[in-house]
Design a protein around this motif. Structure first.
Motif, short mmCIF file in Angstrom:
data_model
loop_
_atom_site.label_atom_id
_atom_site.label_comp_id
_atom_site.label_asym_id
_atom_site.label_seq_id
_atom_site.Cartn_x
_atom_site.Cartn_y
_atom_site.Cartn_z
N ALA A 117 4.38 -8.50 8.63
CA ALA A 117 4.47 -7.66 7.43
C ALA A 117 5.15 -6.35 7.77
O ALA A 117 5.05 -5.84 8.89
CB ALA A 117 3.09 -7.39 6.84
N THR A 118 5.86 -5.82 6.79
CA THR A 118 6.39 -4.46 6.85
C THR A 118 5.97 -3.75 5.58
O THR A 118 6.08 -4.31 4.48
CB THR A 118 7.92 -4.44 6.98
OG1 THR A 118 8.31 -5.06 8.21
CG2 THR A 118 8.46 -3.01 6.96
N MET A 119 5.48 -2.54 5.74
CA MET A 119 4.98 -1.76 4.61
C MET A 119 5.72 -0.43 4.55
O MET A 119 5.92 0.24 5.57
CB MET A 119 3.47 -1.53 4.78
CG MET A 119 2.83 -0.65 3.73
SD MET A 119 1.03 -0.54 3.95
CE MET A 119 0.52 -2.08 3.21
N VAL B 141 -5.55 -0.66 0.70
CA VAL B 141 -5.24 -1.70 1.69
C VAL B 141 -6.03 -1.42 2.95
O VAL B 141 -6.11 -0.27 3.40
CB VAL B 141 -3.73 -1.74 2.02
CG1 VAL B 141 -3.44 -2.83 3.05
CG2 VAL B 141 -2.90 -1.96 0.76
N ASP C 89 3.98 3.83 6.37
CA ASP C 89 5.13 3.01 6.74
C ASP C 89 4.73 2.27 8.01
O ASP C 89 4.60 2.89 9.08
CB ASP C 89 6.37 3.87 7.02
CG ASP C 89 6.82 4.69 5.81
OD1 ASP C 89 6.29 4.46 4.71
OD2 ASP C 89 7.71 5.54 5.99
N GLY D 238 3.06 2.44 1.58
CA GLY D 238 1.87 1.71 1.16
C GLY D 238 2.14 0.43 0.40
O GLY D 238 1.20 -0.22 -0.06
N THR D 239 3.40 0.02 0.28
CA THR D 239 3.77 -1.21 -0.44
C THR D 239 4.43 -2.17 0.54
O THR D 239 5.27 -1.77 1.35
CB THR D 239 4.76 -0.89 -1.58
OG1 THR D 239 4.11 -0.03 -2.51
CG2 THR D 239 5.22 -2.15 -2.28
N PHE D 240 4.06 -3.44 0.45
CA PHE D 240 4.64 -4.44 1.34
C PHE D 240 6.06 -4.77 0.90
O PHE D 240 6.29 -5.24 -0.21
CB PHE D 240 3.78 -5.71 1.35
CG PHE D 240 2.47 -5.55 2.08
CD1 PHE D 240 2.44 -5.50 3.47
CD2 PHE D 240 1.28 -5.42 1.37
CE1 PHE D 240 1.23 -5.33 4.14
CE2 PHE D 240 0.08 -5.25 2.03
CZ PHE D 240 0.06 -5.21 3.42
N THR D 241 7.01 -4.56 1.80
CA THR D 241 8.40 -4.92 1.53
C THR D 241 8.76 -6.26 2.17
O THR D 241 9.75 -6.90 1.76
CB THR D 241 9.36 -3.85 2.05
OG1 THR D 241 9.12 -3.66 3.46
CG2 THR D 241 9.16 -2.53 1.31
N THR E 128 12.06 1.15 8.42
CA THR E 128 11.60 1.69 7.14
C THR E 128 12.31 2.98 6.75
O THR E 128 12.16 3.45 5.63
CB THR E 128 10.08 1.93 7.16
OG1 THR E 128 9.76 2.73 8.31
CG2 THR E 128 9.32 0.61 7.24
N ARG F 9 6.64 -9.85 3.91
CA ARG F 9 5.44 -10.59 4.32
C ARG F 9 5.90 -11.90 4.94
O ARG F 9 6.73 -12.62 4.36
CB ARG F 9 4.52 -10.88 3.13
CG ARG F 9 3.95 -9.67 2.41
CD ARG F 9 2.97 -8.86 3.25
NE ARG F 9 1.80 -9.58 3.68
CZ ARG F 9 0.64 -9.60 3.02
NH1 ARG F 9 0.53 -8.95 1.87
NH2 ARG F 9 -0.40 -10.24 3.50
N ASP G 4 0.23 5.94 -0.80
CA ASP G 4 1.31 5.82 0.18
C ASP G 4 0.95 6.45 1.51
O ASP G 4 1.83 6.69 2.35
CB ASP G 4 2.60 6.44 -0.36
CG ASP G 4 2.48 7.94 -0.60
OD1 ASP G 4 1.39 8.51 -0.37
OD2 ASP G 4 3.48 8.54 -1.02
#
Length: 592
Positions: free
Chosen positions: A561-563, A7, A525, A566-569, A85, A571, A32
């Protein structure tokens, strides 16, 4: 050959969590982990345009009660609506481990009374596949969430586990009891607990009306818990002091605020010196003792300077209190005979009946009948009549012109009549706030003083608790929307400082040294924030708990966005459904 970037967040303004000034940079992520911060020429597998927006670390909420919710849900809402997070649960000394099967009802009764979680929600929702605290951590560690979770060992559960019915009767612990408590604290922290929590709040009672078993524990018992942290070599001690307790009002009046605060801080100093780690305590500007917070801030700073301790007041960025509504736990008519006859109907049917002229007339002619509820019931009615309109979207600067009392005076009608009109707005879904702390002035000078104290940490959101009366988990959005963007002049908080308060400052307290900072090697995060849009939405009731239980939640806008890892939780202010989070076990750094 450089490693391919998963990303790239491109063109944003980085607020890195250190407290420094924002700067323009791209952020590259591999897996991550943050890989690079700066000008990135390589193209990532996923490209995110953050032009005109701020890129921040994910936020850390140090005071939640998700101890039950994590056993049945994979979502830690409402906290995760607001850029959080990592959450810390098990506060105030209440929780569900360690626990022997015969004591489960005691812990449920405590959580129902203190944290307003209905008994049926817990008994139907929790699988109880644990007994010791390490068992509980292992159970949580096998689950996935939309935020990371860390847990205190709660004192009430520990005391009941060791002492059984003697704990429920608030008996004094024996030397053997104390030795066992010390050993269990050390065991829990070695297994991953981030510390131990307790409360001295004499208002903390179970739903049976009995005093919580831990709140009258003496100095020897509290120091026994601290010795457990010392044996484990790490850990935070969280405590609710008496100074924010209504039951302490008379004592404060007799002793004087400085003397009362000094007595509490002397105890905290002993705990900190015994454990060798930080102590954090809840602090608000109490309505019954205005200005007591100033003494607490000053005494904390003095003790830390003289003794080398880390005693950290935990403060809140807006007025704190109960939400009042027809579909909530408290409102002014909850003990009126006319209302009691319809209280179990769906809220829309109740609203229709209450709007009838004859019903309204009868309701307003009655007095609340608190015979069965006693002093607690009368107190709830009184609290509900001292409310303030929030508006939509809600505004927490509570000017006197927005009070229920002021409107009653303008209209020359009773407080009950104004309350009824407010409750019937919006088809019965409208809520108003009855604040009990951090009140005093529309411009919140008292809150500003606490927020600008360098020793304080921001928290007290209480996510996962008070399902029918409180929804304060949106405090990060208030900090950003009001104190950073909208606040003008004295008291305004620079963006860099606010993000530090929400991220790295809390991370350092708990020893979460892999997060709270945007730098290569740190956890990915992150939040992407549109500060012009950031805002909390009106609290709302949802029914997504076990047994069709109800709770209040609060959404937000402005979180592009919140990540997490490394994964978007999230959008575009909407959850993605991803659950990359899990248990965070203690890893306290001795150098802090």
């Amino acid at each position: 050959m450089t490693q391919a970037l998963d990303v790239v967040i491109r063109g944003g303004t980085v607020v890195d969590g250190s407290g420094g000034e924002p700067y323009r940079a791209d952020v590259g992520i591999v897996g991550d982990t943050i890989s690079v911060v700066g000008k990135i020429d390589d193209v990532g597998r996923v490209e995110v345009d953050a032009t005109g927006q701020f890129v921040t670390p994910g936020f850390i909420d140090p005071h939640t009660h998700y101890d039950a919710q994590v056993t049945w849900s994979h979502s830690l809402r409402p906290s995760t609506y607001h850029g959080v997070t990592t959450v810390v649960m098990g506060n105030c000394g209440v929780g569900f481990a360690p626990c022997k099967p015969q004591h489960r009802d005691i812990l449920v009764t405590l959580m129902e009374g203190i944290e307003d979680i209905p008994e049926i929600v817990m008994t139907e929702g929790m699988p109880w596949q644990w007994e010791t605290f390490p068992n509980y951590l292992d159970f949580i560690g096998a689950r996935a969430f939309d935020a990371d979770v860390a847990a205190y060992l709660p004192h009430a559960a520990l005391r009941v586990y060791v002492m059984g019915e003697r704990a429920k009767a608030s008996e004094k612990a024996t030397e053997q009891d104390l030795a066992q408590m010390t050993a269990i604290v050390a065991e829990a922290v070695r297994a991953g607990a981030i510390g131990v929590s307790t409360s001295r709040n004499l208002m903390h009672r179970g739903s049976d009306g009995n005093m919580a078993p831990h709140v009258q524990s003496d100095r020897d018992e509290l120091l026994a818990l601290a010795r457990g942290l010392k044996e484990a070599g790490r850990g935070v001690f969280q405590i609710i002091p008496q100074m924010i307790d209504h039951a302490a009002q008379h004592q404060v009046a007799v002793e004087g605020q400085p003397q009362f605060v000094a007595r509490e801080l002397a105890l905290f100093r002993e705990i900190a010196q015994t454990s060798g780690g930080p102590v954090t305590f809840s602090l608000t500007d109490a309505a019954w003792a205005p200005g007591i917070y100033t003494h607490a801030l000053e005494e904390s700073a003095r003790v830390n300077a003289e003794h080398g301790t880390q005693i950290r007041p935990q403060i809140f960025p807006r007025p704190i209190g109960m939400l009042i509504g027809l579909d909530l736990s408290v409102h002014p008519f909850m003990y009126h005979p006319t209302y009691l006859r319809i209280k179990d109907l769906p809220v829309d049917e109740r609203v229709a009946i209450l709007r009838r002229p004859e019903t309204r007339k009868q309701l307003l002619s009655e007095e609340p009948d608190t015979t069965t509820a006693g002093a607690k019931g009368a107190a709830y009615v009184s609290i509900a009549l001292e409310g303030y309109r929030l508006g939509n979207p809600p505004r927490y600067t509570l000017g006197p012109d927005r009070s229920l009392r002021a409107e009653a005076e303008r209209r020359n009608v009773s407080l009950f009549e104004v309350a009824l009109d407010w409750l019937l707005d919006g088809d019965g879904t409208t809520m108003y706030l009855a604040p009990g702390g951090n009140v005093g002035s529309e411009t919140l000078e008292n809150v500003a003083e606490m927020l600008h104290d360098p020793n304080a940490i921001v928290g007290l959101g209480d996510g996962g608790a008070h399902y029918g009366s409180v929804c304060d988990a949106g405090f990060p959005t208030t900090l950003l929307g009001y104190w950073v963007r909208d606040r003008q002049g004295e008291g305004q908080i620079p963006l860099g400082k606010a993000i530090n308060m929400l991220s790295r400052r809390n991370a350092e307290l708990f020893g979460f040294m892999d997060r709270g900072l945007i730098a290569p090697g740190m956890r990915a995060d992150l939040n992407i924030i549109d500060l012009d849009r950031i805002d909390a939405q009106m609290p709302e009731v949802v029914r997504d708990l076990p047994a069709d239980g109800r709770r209040i939640t609060q959404r937000a806008v402005g979180y592009t966005a919140t990540m997490l890892r490394g994964t978007f939780t999230h959008r575009g202010d909407v959850p993605t459904g991803a659950t990359p989070g899990g248990l965070v076990r203690s890893a306290f750094v001795d150098a802090l």
